[in-house]
Design an enzyme around this catalytic site. Sequence first.
Site, mmCIF file in Angstrom:
data_model
loop_
_atom_site.group_PDB
_atom_site.id
_atom_site.type_symbol
_atom_site.label_atom_id
_atom_site.label_comp_id
_atom_site.label_asym_id
_atom_site.label_seq_id
_atom_site.Cartn_x
_atom_site.Cartn_y
_atom_site.Cartn_z
ATOM 1 C CG ASP A 23 3.950 -5.116 -12.564
ATOM 2 O OD1 ASP A 23 3.630 -4.171 -13.305
ATOM 3 O OD2 ASP A 23 3.129 -5.741 -11.867
ATOM 4 C CE1 TYR A 32 -0.521 -7.189 -7.413
ATOM 5 C CE2 TYR A 32 1.718 -6.818 -8.159
ATOM 6 C CZ TYR A 32 0.375 -7.001 -8.436
ATOM 7 O OH TYR A 32 -0.048 -7.018 -9.743
ATOM 8 C CE LYS A 81 0.288 -3.556 -11.835
ATOM 9 N NZ LYS A 81 1.055 -4.445 -10.944
ATOM 10 C CG HIS A 100 -4.359 -3.021 -9.620
ATOM 11 N ND1 HIS A 100 -3.540 -3.275 -8.550
ATOM 12 C CD2 HIS A 100 -4.333 -4.143 -10.370
ATOM 13 C CE1 HIS A 100 -3.038 -4.499 -8.663
ATOM 14 N NE2 HIS A 100 -3.521 -5.057 -9.761
#
Length: 274
Positions: free
Chosen positions: A49, A54, A79, A112
């Site tokens: 994930d 990120y 996302k 998200h």
Amino acid sequence: MIKNLADTVVLNNGVKMPGFGLGVYKVEDGETVVYAVRTAIEYGYRHIDTASFYHNERGVGKAIRESGIPREELFITSKVWNDQQGYESTLKAFDESLEKLGTDYLDLYLVHWPVSGKYKETYRALEKLYEDGRVRAIGVSNFHVHHLNDLLAVCKVKPAINQVEYHPHLTQVDLKAFCEQENIQLEAWSPLKRGRLLDDPMLTEIGKKYRKSVPQVILRWDIQNHVITIPKSIKAERIRENADIFDFELTDGEMKQINELNINERSGSNPDDF
Ligand SMILES: NC(=O)c1ccc[n+]([C@@H]2O[C@H](COP(=O)([O-])OP(=O)(O)OC[C@H]3O[C@@H](n4cnc5c(N)ncnc54)[C@H](OP(=O)(O)O)[C@@H]3O)[C@@H](O)[C@H]2O)c1
């Protein structure tokens, strides 16, 4: 309920998604994320994930390629971040994520956060990507019941997933019931409350009975509750420990005791005021 690390849950569009995965939020791109993802895959994880937010999709992609496991045996989620929401900008964000991951499709793409005034257009772009066969399943993250109702009134493709903060201090009772009724699979982020449940006396006591750690008790509780879970760790021994939960079963009484730890307390933002 899933029986092992690669075991899958069938989503509302028939796609099979491994019910346990590795989260990589706050994992540095480069060697750190490559090591974590490679270690997880070597141990048997098949689900990773990540998210554009990120900033580690390149490293995730590198680890996947280096793993030697065929792409179709892995399940990759990304996302679209808040500042990329909107129809055209989401299509562009998706292309950027694919390029960084070095793959030509995603298994799951999520909105998200429910950015007010934007999330329906964002989701319409996800429907386009789904119809074009570029992503196998689409869904949302951090959606309350009212966000879901708002989206369900207009969407063509029902979200397959709602990924939300979920752990023994935040059991999301109403949202979980709503998602079950709508056949939207719930997925837990921060299942370990980012390490803030490790000293809980009751979880420790239950763990002693099975010779399991508190994280193992919590992650077992997730899967017995039919919630997909994606604990994050960058340490090999914890990546293994977290997944070593398929050889014991919590009793109904223990499940109830853990459910009752709920205090509706978040470690992250509330989707109504992030
Ligand atoms: N959709 C969203 O808005 C959203 C938001 C947050 C997170 N997520 C996803 O959910 C994933 C998991 O959530 P999270 O990363 O916030 O938190 P988490 O998985 O609840 O906790 C991670 C923390 O616990 C530590 N940890 C992991 N296993 C452990 C163990 N066995 N014993 C002791 N400590 C342990 C990790 O440290 P070490 O790494 O040092 O082991 C890290 O500090 C994320 O990585 C991300 O993929 C999604």
